[in-house]
Design a protein around this motif. Structure first.
Motif, PDB file in Angstrom:
ATOM      1  N   LEU A  43     -10.407  12.662  -4.907  1.00 51.72           N
ATOM      2  CA  LEU A  43      -9.159  12.329  -3.966  1.00 51.72           C
ATOM      3  C   LEU A  43      -8.095  12.145  -4.701  1.00 51.72           C
ATOM      4  N   THR A  44      -8.026  10.853  -5.806  1.00 50.07           N
ATOM      5  CA  THR A  44      -6.993  10.505  -6.364  1.00 50.07           C
ATOM      6  C   THR A  44      -6.435  11.588  -7.359  1.00 50.07           C
ATOM      7  N   MET A  45      -7.357  12.179  -8.083  1.00 49.81           N
ATOM      8  CA  MET A  45      -6.839  13.543  -8.772  1.00 49.81           C
ATOM      9  C   MET A  45      -6.121  14.450  -7.967  1.00 49.81           C
ATOM     10  N   TYR A  46      -6.544  14.856  -6.856  1.00 50.33           N
ATOM     11  CA  TYR A  46      -5.981  15.729  -5.894  1.00 50.33           C
ATOM     12  C   TYR A  46      -4.682  15.231  -5.529  1.00 50.33           C
ATOM     13  N   PHE A  47      -4.515  13.967  -5.236  1.00 51.11           N
ATOM     14  CA  PHE A  47      -3.248  13.351  -4.782  1.00 51.11           C
ATOM     15  C   PHE A  47      -2.160  13.394  -5.890  1.00 51.11           C
ATOM     16  N   MET A  48      -2.689  13.053  -7.234  1.00 50.44           N
ATOM     17  CA  MET A  48      -1.867  13.196  -8.368  1.00 50.44           C
ATOM     18  C   MET A  48      -1.465  14.617  -8.753  1.00 50.44           C
ATOM     19  N   ARG A  49      -2.252  15.526  -8.528  1.00 47.32           N
ATOM     20  CA  ARG A  49      -1.888  16.931  -8.586  1.00 47.32           C
ATOM     21  C   ARG A  49      -0.837  17.410  -7.720  1.00 47.32           C
ATOM     22  N   GLU A  50      -0.906  17.027  -6.306  1.00 47.57           N
ATOM     23  CA  GLU A  50       0.062  17.432  -5.373  1.00 47.57           C
ATOM     24  C   GLU A  50       1.309  16.860  -5.401  1.00 47.57           C
ATOM     25  N   LEU A  51       1.452  15.474  -6.072  1.00 49.85           N
ATOM     26  CA  LEU A  51       2.524  14.927  -6.264  1.00 49.85           C
ATOM     27  C   LEU A  51       3.274  15.484  -7.566  1.00 49.85           C
ATOM     28  N   ASN A  52       2.651  16.014  -8.662  1.00 47.49           N
ATOM     29  CA  ASN A  52       2.901  16.784  -9.538  1.00 47.49           C
ATOM     30  C   ASN A  52       3.635  17.946  -9.161  1.00 47.49           C
ATOM     31  N   ILE A  53       3.102  18.692  -8.348  1.00 47.82           N
ATOM     32  CA  ILE A  53       3.612  19.999  -7.607  1.00 47.82           C
ATOM     33  C   ILE A  53       4.649  19.600  -6.938  1.00 47.82           C
ATOM     34  N   LEU A  54       4.990  18.627  -6.160  1.00 44.18           N
ATOM     35  CA  LEU A  54       5.952  18.344  -5.391  1.00 44.18           C
ATOM     36  C   LEU A  54       7.209  18.011  -6.258  1.00 44.18           C
ATOM     37  N   PHE A  55       7.086  17.067  -7.151  1.00 46.61           N
ATOM     38  CA  PHE A  55       8.067  16.818  -8.216  1.00 46.61           C
ATOM     39  C   PHE A  55       8.587  17.847  -9.123  1.00 46.61           C
ATOM     40  N   SER A  56       7.644  18.936  -9.314  1.00 54.96           N
ATOM     41  CA  SER A  56       7.915  20.077 -10.256  1.00 54.96           C
ATOM     42  C   SER A  56       8.762  21.000  -9.168  1.00 54.96           C
ATOM     43  N   SER A  57       8.672  21.064  -8.097  1.00 54.54           N
ATOM     44  CA  SER A  57       9.223  21.837  -7.101  1.00 54.54           C
ATOM     45  C   SER A  57      10.775  21.198  -7.079  1.00 54.54           C
ATOM     46  N   ILE A  58      10.824  20.008  -6.939  1.00 52.61           N
ATOM     47  CA  ILE A  58      12.146  19.289  -6.866  1.00 52.61           C
ATOM     48  C   ILE A  58      13.123  19.565  -8.261  1.00 52.61           C
ATOM     49  N   LEU A  59      12.404  19.638  -9.252  1.00 48.23           N
ATOM     50  CA  LEU A  59      13.044  20.107 -10.580  1.00 48.23           C
ATOM     51  C   LEU A  59      13.429  21.458 -10.723  1.00 48.23           C
ATOM     52  N   TYR A  60      12.565  22.241  -9.978  1.00 54.88           N
ATOM     53  CA  TYR A  60      12.846  23.779 -10.130  1.00 54.88           C
ATOM     54  C   TYR A  60      13.822  24.277  -9.306  1.00 54.88           C
ATOM     55  N   ASN A  78       0.103  25.421 -11.754  1.00 52.74           N
ATOM     56  CA  ASN A  78       0.422  24.888 -10.737  1.00 52.74           C
ATOM     57  C   ASN A  78       1.731  25.568 -10.214  1.00 52.74           C
ATOM     58  N   GLN A  79       2.391  26.404 -10.999  1.00 57.33           N
ATOM     59  CA  GLN A  79       3.876  26.693 -10.847  1.00 57.33           C
ATOM     60  C   GLN A  79       3.807  27.706  -9.420  1.00 57.33           C
ATOM     61  N   HIS A  80       2.932  28.395  -9.246  1.00 54.25           N
ATOM     62  CA  HIS A  80       2.879  29.172  -8.158  1.00 54.25           C
ATOM     63  C   HIS A  80       2.738  28.200  -6.730  1.00 54.25           C
ATOM     64  N   LEU A  81       2.360  27.242  -6.765  1.00 52.57           N
ATOM     65  CA  LEU A  81       1.810  26.424  -5.749  1.00 52.57           C
ATOM     66  C   LEU A  81       3.192  25.416  -5.412  1.00 52.57           C
ATOM     67  N   ALA A  82       4.260  25.597  -6.147  1.00 51.50           N
ATOM     68  CA  ALA A  82       5.609  24.875  -5.758  1.00 51.50           C
ATOM     69  C   ALA A  82       6.181  25.377  -4.325  1.00 51.50           C
ATOM     70  N   LEU A  83       5.769  26.673  -3.998  1.00 46.66           N
ATOM     71  CA  LEU A  83       6.224  26.898  -2.738  1.00 46.66           C
ATOM     72  C   LEU A  83       5.806  26.502  -1.416  1.00 46.66           C
ATOM     73  N   THR A  84       4.691  25.489  -1.681  1.00 46.02           N
ATOM     74  CA  THR A  84       4.200  24.807  -0.744  1.00 46.02           C
ATOM     75  C   THR A  84       5.250  23.827   0.029  1.00 46.02           C
ATOM     76  N   TRP A  85       5.923  23.279  -1.065  1.00 42.70           N
ATOM     77  CA  TRP A  85       6.796  22.193  -0.682  1.00 42.70           C
ATOM     78  C   TRP A  85       8.151  22.552  -0.635  1.00 42.70           C
ATOM     79  N   PHE A  86       8.444  23.953  -0.526  1.00 40.72           N
ATOM     80  CA  PHE A  86       9.863  24.423  -0.534  1.00 40.72           C
ATOM     81  C   PHE A  86      10.541  24.051   0.900  1.00 40.72           C
ATOM     82  N   PRO A  87      10.003  24.145   1.914  1.00 38.78           N
ATOM     83  CA  PRO A  87      10.531  23.728   3.162  1.00 38.78           C
ATOM     84  C   PRO A  87      10.968  21.864   3.020  1.00 38.78           C
ATOM     85  N   LEU A  88      10.220  21.324   2.410  1.00 37.85           N
ATOM     86  CA  LEU A  88      10.558  19.963   2.197  1.00 37.85           C
ATOM     87  C   LEU A  88      11.635  19.824   1.221  1.00 37.85           C
ATOM     88  N   ILE A  89      11.863  20.833   0.307  1.00 33.03           N
ATOM     89  CA  ILE A  89      12.958  20.771  -0.711  1.00 33.03           C
ATOM     90  C   ILE A  89      14.379  21.033   0.385  1.00 33.03           C
TER      91      ILE A  89
END
Length: 273
Positions: free
Chosen positions: A19-36, A52-63
């Motif tokens: 669960l911790t690893m999954y949470f950290m991965r999602e944070l990495n994807i979210l932060f990468s989305s912000i930077l991208y 993980n690059q293609h998963l950045a679209l998950t958080w696109f609406p939050l951006i």
């Protein structure tokens, strides 16, 4: 009980570790989305992970919520001292600065490519050309003129909510195209940080929830009409791109986001008046 203090048992249990690893991965994807997707910087280093690059679209609406929120804040502060039209211009300018005109550039490239290209090869080549043509200039000018005209007519009280909703929902709509159609360019020609690969259905619906969440800021159910409208336009645009270039590109997604942003603004204007 003594076994609980054994050095090897101090690490998280397997379920908690996963669960911790999954949470950290999602944070990495979210932060990468912000930077991208924006020009915003973070006070810490984010590790880039190609898988993980293609998963950045998950958080696109939050951006979109973040970008729209910044635009809404600039509008609110400006409108305290300036006319609404001036506050609108400053707000739109702030949104462009935050994203680095990321999506507007895509819209401009599509105007040039489909305005001046006569076949798939020409259109794809024009989209990669950094030069700006007449179609792009006219298209972007009309796009911003329409945004300013719409926001000028809206009651200033509703503009912050409209900006946030338009940015969030329009970004979600691009996921429809990325999931249904294939990327138009050969794999070797795609950008190193391309986000064109499809995402899973649960990520799509997570993005959908994030995209429609700002609509809760309104007092009428009529705002929900924006959902089928942007969905319908995305399908129409995706089919149109497929017939002409065999799929879509990042510029196509940027163009769809911009058009749907205007559509949401127009529909919300109707809903609150």
């Amino acid at each position: 009980m003594l076994l609980a203090f054994h050095p090897f048992t101090l690490s998280p249990s397997p379920p908690f570790h996963h669960l911790t690893m999954y949470f950290m991965r999602e944070l990495n994807i979210l932060f990468s989305s912000i930077l991208y997707f924006t020009r915003l910087s973070l006070p810490f280093k984010v590790e880039y992970r190609k898988e993980n690059q293609h998963l950045a679209l998950t958080w696109f609406p939050l951006i979109g919520v973040i970008v729209g929120g910044i635009g809404a804040l600039i509008f609110w502060l400006s409108n305290l001292y300036l006319p609404q039209s001036a506050a609108v211009i400053l707000s739109l300018g702030a949104s462009v600065l935050v994203t680095g005109a990321f999506h507007e550039d895509g819209f401009a490239d599509i105007c040039d490519a489909f305005g001046g290209g006569y076949n798939k090869e020409q259109r794809l080549k024009i989209m990669k050309d950094s030069r700006v043509g007449a179609y792009a200039v006219v298209g972007v000018l009309l796009l911003f003129a329409l945004k300013m005209a719409l926001l000028k007519e809206i009651n200033a009280v509703w503009i912050p909510a409209i900006l946030i909703s338009a940015h969030a929902l329009s970004r979600w709509s691009t996921l429809i195209i990325s999931m249904k159609w294939a990327y138009a360019r050969p794999t070797g020609e795609s950008k190193s940080r391309d986000t064109s690969n499809s995402i899973s259905k649960w990520r799509f619906f997570l993005a959908f929830a994030l995209g429609i969440a700002p609509l809760a800021l309104f007092e009428t159910w009529w705002v929900l009409v924006t959902i089928p409208v942007v969905t319908g336009f995305s399908f129409i645009a995706g089919s149109w791109f497929y017939k002409r270039i065999g799929g879509y590109t990042g510029d196509c997604l940027g163009a769809v986001q911009q058009v749907n942003e205007v559509l949401v603004m127009a529909l919300l204007l109707i809903s609150v008046t």
